[in-house]
Design a protein around this motif. Sequence first.
Motif, PDB file in Angstrom:
ATOM      1  N   GLU A   1      -5.230   7.772   0.729  1.00  0.00           N
ATOM      2  CA  GLU A   1      -5.638   6.991   1.891  1.00  0.00           C
ATOM      3  C   GLU A   1      -4.539   6.910   2.943  1.00  0.00           C
ATOM      4  O   GLU A   1      -4.817   7.011   4.135  1.00  0.00           O
ATOM      5  N   GLU A   2      -3.300   6.724   2.508  1.00  0.00           N
ATOM      6  CA  GLU A   2      -2.238   6.485   3.498  1.00  0.00           C
ATOM      7  C   GLU A   2      -1.556   7.763   3.957  1.00  0.00           C
ATOM      8  O   GLU A   2      -0.528   7.711   4.640  1.00  0.00           O
TER       9      GLU A   2
ATOM     10  N   ASP B   1       0.869  -1.196   0.000  1.00  0.00           N
ATOM     11  CA  ASP B   1       0.000   0.000   0.000  1.00  0.00           C
ATOM     12  C   ASP B   1       0.898   1.236   0.000  1.00  0.00           C
ATOM     13  O   ASP B   1       0.664   2.204  -0.739  1.00  0.00           O
TER      14      ASP B   1
ATOM     15  N   ASP C   1      -6.497   5.937  -4.003  1.00  0.00           N
ATOM     16  CA  ASP C   1      -6.372   4.733  -3.184  1.00  0.00           C
ATOM     17  C   ASP C   1      -5.304   3.867  -3.850  1.00  0.00           C
ATOM     18  O   ASP C   1      -5.538   3.284  -4.913  1.00  0.00           O
TER      19      ASP C   1
ATOM     20  N   THR D   1      -7.122  -4.314   0.295  1.00  0.00           N
ATOM     21  CA  THR D   1      -5.912  -4.728   1.020  1.00  0.00           C
ATOM     22  C   THR D   1      -6.092  -6.068   1.744  1.00  0.00           C
ATOM     23  O   THR D   1      -5.154  -6.868   1.791  1.00  0.00           O
TER      24      THR D   1
ATOM     25  N   LEU E   1      -3.981   1.047  -3.065  1.00  0.00           N
ATOM     26  CA  LEU E   1      -4.331  -0.382  -3.074  1.00  0.00           C
ATOM     27  C   LEU E   1      -5.717  -0.513  -2.460  1.00  0.00           C
ATOM     28  O   LEU E   1      -5.885  -0.341  -1.245  1.00  0.00           O
ATOM     29  N   ASP E   2      -6.700  -0.745  -3.302  1.00  0.00           N
ATOM     30  CA  ASP E   2      -8.062  -0.976  -2.814  1.00  0.00           C
ATOM     31  C   ASP E   2      -8.267  -2.491  -2.816  1.00  0.00           C
ATOM     32  O   ASP E   2      -8.076  -3.146  -3.845  1.00  0.00           O
TER      33      ASP E   2
HETATM   34 CA    CA Z   1      -6.557   1.229   0.341  1.00  0.00          CA
END
Ligand code: CA
Length: 264
Positions: free
Chosen positions: A72-73, A49, A88, A93, A90-91
């Motif tokens: 997101e992160e 991610d 996003d 996870t 990595l959607d």
């Molecule tokens: Ca994500």
Amino acid sequence: MKLSRRHLSDLVAFAAATARSAGQILKAGFDSSMRVDYKGRIDPVTEYDLRAERHIVGAIAKAYPDHAVLTEEGNNRESPSEFRWVIDPLDGTVNYAHRFPVYCTSIGLEHNGRVVAGAVYDPERDEMFTATLGGGAKLNGQRFRVSTTSRMDRALIATGFAYDVATARRNNLGYFARVARKAQGVRRPGAAALDIVWTACGRFDAFWELKLHPWDVAAASLCVLEAGGKVTRCNGKPWDIFADDCLASNGKLHRPMLATLTGR
Ligand code: CA
Ligand code: IPD
Ligand code: CA
């Protein structure tokens, strides 16, 4: 500033190229023994991610150094720019950490608060979904439309559950029970952005979920709208990417879905 078609097509090409290269980072890490940390009881974040997010944010900083970024992160950038990227990296996870091959990268672009371009890339199937405002939605460069199903008992419908499902009163389980009794089938694939682009291209007829985030929906929702579908809140009220619940459908199934969700 008004956006020209040419400018918009450059921006979506950049979003797609960046989503593809981030997706390649995810694909390369998919079978590895990756580090997984937890943001909550069941809410994971893998090293991929973070790697994918750094890659995307780095590419934007190079190509569009004045644009704002919401991710997101948390690698956000505030800016007075008219443009903001909503990401996003990595959607899906939980799927990814279990090596269940349903996950994607999602990159949306707002211009003056309106989503104007988006790219969702599925590295496992090498499928690139893109859309531009007024320019249609495409899968690997080919235009597509939503499905035409209008009957719940002929509809395949997707949903998902937020990470607080075990403790929250507002947990989607009531909606799930209602839809499961009326639909031909309900699926919970585990990556909201894919659920939504799969609704856009007709694999699903509708999708709903509560407690989504702007990065889950920004790019994918534009694909639904540009493919002729409809997006509202789950009570039928107007929706935007900051609304935390969403009903996306092929349009024809919207009223039956609203009636089902609200128990009418
Ligand atoms: Ca994500
Ligand atoms: C999650 C996935 C999942 C959805 C959750 C999301 P993440 O995103 O999209 O399908 O049900 O609500 O938070 O954490 O994998 O990016
Ligand atoms: Ca997500």
